[in-house]
Each structure stands twice: as structure tokens, then as C-alpha cells.
Motif scaffolding. Structure first.
Motif, PDB file in Angstrom:
ATOM      1  N   GLU A   1       0.927  -1.175   0.041  1.00  0.00           N
ATOM      2  CA  GLU A   1       0.085   0.171   0.307  1.00  0.00           C
ATOM      3  C   GLU A   1       0.904   1.267   0.050  1.00  0.00           C
ATOM      4  O   GLU A   1       1.811   1.308   0.766  1.00  0.00           O
ATOM      5  CB  GLU A   1      -0.829   0.061   1.241  1.00  0.00           C
ATOM      6  CG  GLU A   1      -1.643   1.323   1.288  1.00  0.00           C
ATOM      7  CD  GLU A   1      -2.753   1.345   2.508  1.00  0.00           C
ATOM      8  OE1 GLU A   1      -2.720   0.253   3.288  1.00  0.00           O
ATOM      9  OE2 GLU A   1      -3.379   2.123   2.621  1.00  0.00           O
TER      10      GLU A   1
ATOM     11  N   ASN B   1      -4.360   5.136  -1.853  1.00  0.00           N
ATOM     12  CA  ASN B   1      -5.606   5.759  -1.358  1.00  0.00           C
ATOM     13  C   ASN B   1      -6.101   6.937  -2.140  1.00  0.00           C
ATOM     14  O   ASN B   1      -5.491   7.791  -2.455  1.00  0.00           O
ATOM     15  CB  ASN B   1      -5.268   6.287   0.206  1.00  0.00           C
ATOM     16  CG  ASN B   1      -4.706   5.194   0.990  1.00  0.00           C
ATOM     17  OD1 ASN B   1      -5.579   4.372   1.631  1.00  0.00           O
ATOM     18  ND2 ASN B   1      -3.656   4.982   1.295  1.00  0.00           N
TER      19      ASN B   1
ATOM     20  N   GLU C   1      -8.077   2.645  -3.187  1.00  0.00           N
ATOM     21  CA  GLU C   1      -8.733   2.552  -1.656  1.00  0.00           C
ATOM     22  C   GLU C   1      -9.675   3.774  -1.391  1.00  0.00           C
ATOM     23  O   GLU C   1      -8.890   4.824  -1.448  1.00  0.00           O
ATOM     24  CB  GLU C   1      -7.834   2.213  -0.444  1.00  0.00           C
ATOM     25  CG  GLU C   1      -6.807   0.970  -0.697  1.00  0.00           C
ATOM     26  CD  GLU C   1      -6.041   0.616   0.493  1.00  0.00           C
ATOM     27  OE1 GLU C   1      -6.149   1.475   1.593  1.00  0.00           O
ATOM     28  OE2 GLU C   1      -4.993  -0.165   0.454  1.00  0.00           O
TER      29      GLU C   1
ATOM     30  N   ASP D   1     -11.730   0.846   2.350  1.00  0.00           N
ATOM     31  CA  ASP D   1     -10.863   1.216   3.519  1.00  0.00           C
ATOM     32  C   ASP D   1     -11.461   1.407   4.791  1.00  0.00           C
ATOM     33  O   ASP D   1     -12.800   2.025   4.711  1.00  0.00           O
ATOM     34  CB  ASP D   1      -9.930   2.261   3.183  1.00  0.00           C
ATOM     35  CG  ASP D   1      -8.489   2.221   3.780  1.00  0.00           C
ATOM     36  OD1 ASP D   1      -8.389   1.476   4.626  1.00  0.00           O
ATOM     37  OD2 ASP D   1      -7.749   3.187   3.340  1.00  0.00           O
TER      38      ASP D   1
ATOM     39  N   LYS E   1     -11.119  -3.632   3.508  1.00  0.00           N
ATOM     40  CA  LYS E   1     -10.252  -3.739   4.384  1.00  0.00           C
ATOM     41  C   LYS E   1     -10.867  -3.431   5.866  1.00  0.00           C
ATOM     42  O   LYS E   1     -11.208  -2.381   6.107  1.00  0.00           O
ATOM     43  CB  LYS E   1      -9.144  -2.667   3.912  1.00  0.00           C
ATOM     44  CG  LYS E   1      -8.587  -2.906   2.720  1.00  0.00           C
ATOM     45  CD  LYS E   1      -7.516  -1.810   2.354  1.00  0.00           C
ATOM     46  CE  LYS E   1      -6.004  -2.330   3.216  1.00  0.00           C
ATOM     47  NZ  LYS E   1      -4.904  -1.529   2.591  1.00  0.00           N
TER      48      LYS E   1
ATOM     49  N   GLU F   1      -5.985  -5.000   8.472  1.00  0.00           N
ATOM     50  CA  GLU F   1      -5.113  -3.882   8.875  1.00  0.00           C
ATOM     51  C   GLU F   1      -4.775  -3.900  10.311  1.00  0.00           C
ATOM     52  O   GLU F   1      -5.704  -4.168  10.955  1.00  0.00           O
ATOM     53  CB  GLU F   1      -5.625  -2.495   8.340  1.00  0.00           C
ATOM     54  CG  GLU F   1      -6.339  -2.458   7.130  1.00  0.00           C
ATOM     55  CD  GLU F   1      -6.537  -0.574   6.833  1.00  0.00           C
ATOM     56  OE1 GLU F   1      -5.849  -0.030   5.935  1.00  0.00           O
ATOM     57  OE2 GLU F   1      -7.440  -0.164   7.517  1.00  0.00           O
TER      58      GLU F   1
HETATM   59 MG    MG Z   1      -5.648   2.652   2.809  1.00  0.00          MG
END
Ligand code: MG
Ligand code: C2E
Ligand code: MG
Ligand code: MG
Length: 294
Positions: free
Chosen positions: A59, A120, A152, A182, A203, A239
Motif C-alpha cells: 500500500e 488511497n 482504496e 478502506d 479492508k 489492517e
Molecule cells: Mg488505505
């Protein structure tokens, strides 16, 4: 006690992000210049497959390499960029840099093993009229295979426009981007809304993952999100995996992918590169072993 500790962290987000007003003012005026001077940098946090602990991607996480202040974390300056109309420019820098980097890794790993890169995307980027032009340009300039790029979007961001956002995500997905939600579990998406969103994965927010070994409610939420994701045919990412116990438990719960300090922190490019090299070598060694002993 553990419960309060565990789950209050899911709500503490906005307080943590509040920056002192004078600093905000200073950063605001510095930011435009910083974008021009290329003072930002991407760190890359490894994402692993939980069943074999193999690297499946990274990421990309931005930091501001500030001349006087050193590395500034995104929670300090992303909200300022959002409020000052700079997020589209900053986000464009991120996607260009990320696509370029993924193209390099793509060449290095070849067909040996899949590797992908997550980026992101801020809500203001997603609703910006130029979003497609900018992303298409980043794809063309880098020559990256778009199927290796994941975008994301936070669950909270998706609480906005119920028509425009799904439409935008659909168009991005039609280009070949994978879409992940996310920080899942902290927003308020209804099941019917989730079901209609064009997405590829969830996520699970760290605030449920971190306390899952000592807070049964958090563990139950993690288990429920995994069940929901499986039912909707989505990829599942955890995460904030900070210890082996959580990694093992997530594996038993059949969560496929994970990232967290237990495996690796977000890494500067040289360290991320070294992991990709090691992966390529181990895949080559396995292939060689297979041809030697059929
Ligand atoms: Mg993220
Ligand atoms: P996120 O996308 O949910 O990223 C995960 C954050 O958790 C990262 O913080 C990462 O360093 C941190 N993290 C990862 N594993 C662990 C762990 O095991 N324990 C703990 N305590 N933390 C862990 P970071 O890099 O400070 O980023 C914070 C947020 O800033 C990101 O949350 C994302 O929402 C935003 N952000 C970062 N880079 C970008 C960017 O390029 N564009 C946009 N729009 N937002 C970004
Ligand atoms: Mg997250
Ligand atoms: Mg987050």
C-alpha cells in the motif's frame, strides 16, 4: 475496560486529526510550493497473503518530507490539502508516482508472481471532474498494467452522494482498477448499499483488528465482516496486525490478506525494492527446485 479501550479508538479518528491552528496555517502556505518542488514521498507497506505469508503487494502511503519539520504524517496534512483545494493535485502526484513504481516492479516480477499496489483516494479526488483524465494520464505515462492497481476509498467517504460515487467507482472499475473499501466497519454503509457498490474487497479497520485477541466483541466484528465479505465474493484484508496471535487467528478465520507492524512498517522505496528482489529470487529458486525434482 478492554472493550471501551478497544472500540473508543474507532471513533477517536477526527480528534487525532485535529492540528493546531498556527501549524495548519503554515503548512497550508508551504504545501503548494512543496507539490511543485516534489517534497512528498511515498512509503510502501507490504501486504501479505495469510496462508503462505508471501508478499502480494504494497500500500502506498504518502509522507511530506518538510524542509524544517522532517517527515510529516498524512493525518496532519491530508485534511489541510482537502480543505484548500489541493487534494486533486496532491492525489495526482500520488497516483503518478505509484503507477510509475508499480510499472518498475511489474517488469521485475514478470509473470512469476502477482504483485499489486494500493493507492488511497480522497473523496474530493473521487468527485473531482478531472479524476478520469488524470488517472488515464497516469496509466498511459507509466505504462503500468491497470489490473495491478487497487484504489482504496474509505467507507466514510462513500457515505456521500448515493448516485455519483457508485457511478465513479463503476467507471474506474471498468478501466480495470480494483476497488477496495478502506477502514471498513467504522462507517455506516447499509447492507443494501454495500451490495450495490462496484467493489472488489474490504479492508477491515485496525480498530477491530488490534484488540481482537483480548476483546471478544472486536473479534466478533472481525468475524462478521469476513463472513459478509465472503458472502459478497469480496477479497478480505486485515489492517493493523501487530502480533503473531492476531495473524494466526485471522488465518483461522479465513481472512486472505493482511498488513501491519507484525510483518512490516511502511517502508522507504529501497527497503520495499529489496523485498521485491527477495520475492523474485525465492520464486525462481522454487521453480528451479521443481524442475530438479519432478
Ligand atoms: Mg488505505
Ligand atoms: P490507511 O489507508 O487506513 O492506512 C493505514 C495506516 O495505518 C497507515 O498510516 C499505516 O502506516 C498505519 N499502520 C499500518 N499497519 C499498522 C499497525 O500494525 N499498527 C498501527 N498502529 N498502524 C499501522 P499512515 O501512513 O499514517 O496513513 C494514515 C492515513 O492517511 C491512511 O490510512 C490514509 O487514509 C491516509 N493516506 C495516506 N496516504 C495517502 C495518500 O496518498 N492519499 C490519500 N488520499 N490519503 C492517504
Ligand atoms: Mg485503513
Ligand atoms: Mg485509516
Amino acid at each position: 475496560q478492554a472493550k471501551a479501550q478497544g472500540r473508543s479508538r474507532c471513533l477517536a479518528f477526527t480528534d487525532e486529526m485535529r492540528t493546531e491552528p498556527l501549524l495548519t496555517l503554515k503548512l497550508q502556505s508551504d504545501m503548494r510550493r512543496a507539490i511543485e518542488r516534489d517534497d512528498f514521498v511515498l512509503f510502501y507497506q507490504p501486504v501479505l497473503s495469510l496462508h503462505d505469508r508471501r508478499l502480494v503487494g504494497f500500500e502506498a502511503l504518502i509522507r511530506w518530507n518538510h524542509i524544517q519539520r522532517g517527515l510529516i504524517p498524512p493525518a496532519t496534512f491530508i485534511p489541510i490539502a482537502e480543505e484548500n483545494g489541493l487534494m486533486s493535485d496532491l492525489g495526482d502526484w500520488v497516483t503518478n508516482t505509484a503507477c510509475h513504481q508499480m510499472r518498475i516492479w511489474q517488469e521485475r516480477v514478470g509473470a512469476a508472481t502477482p504483485l499489486s499496489l494500493s493507492v488511497n483516494i480522497a473523496p474530493t479526488q473521487l468527485i473531482h471532474p478531472d479524476v478520469f483524465t488524470l488517472l488515464d494520464r497516469a496509466l498511459a505515462a507509466s505504462g503500468v498494467d491497470v489490473r495491478r492497481m487497487k484504489l482504496e476509498v474509505t467507507e466514510t467517504a462513500l457515505a456521500g452522494d448515493a448516485e455519483l460515487l457508485p457511478q465513479r467507482l463503476r467507471a474506474l472499475r471498468e478501466r480495470g482498477f480494483q476497488i477496495l473499501i478502506d477502514d471498513f466497519g467504522t462507517g455506516y454503509s447499509s447492507l443494501s448499499r454495500l451490495h450495490r457498490l462496484p467493489i472488489d474487497g474490504l479492508k477491515i479497520d485496525q480498530c477491530f483488528v488490534k484488540p481482537m485477541l483480548y476483546d471478544p466483541d472486536s473479534a466478533a466484528i472481525v468475524r462478521t465482516i469476513i463472513a459478509l465479505g465472503k458472502a459478497l465474493n469480496l477479497d478480505l484484508f486485515a489492517e493493523g496486525v501487530e502480533d503473531e496471535g492476531s495473524a494466526a487467528e485471522l488465518g483461522r478465520m479465513k481472512c486472505e490478506f493482511a498488513q501491519g507492524y507484525h510483518f512490516a512498517r511502511p517502508l522507504p522505496i529501497a527497503a520495499a525494492d529489496a523485498l521485491v528482489d527477495a520475492l523474485v529470487e525465492s520464486v525462481a529458486a522454487e521453480a528451479a527446485a521443481r524442475t530438479l525434482s519432478p
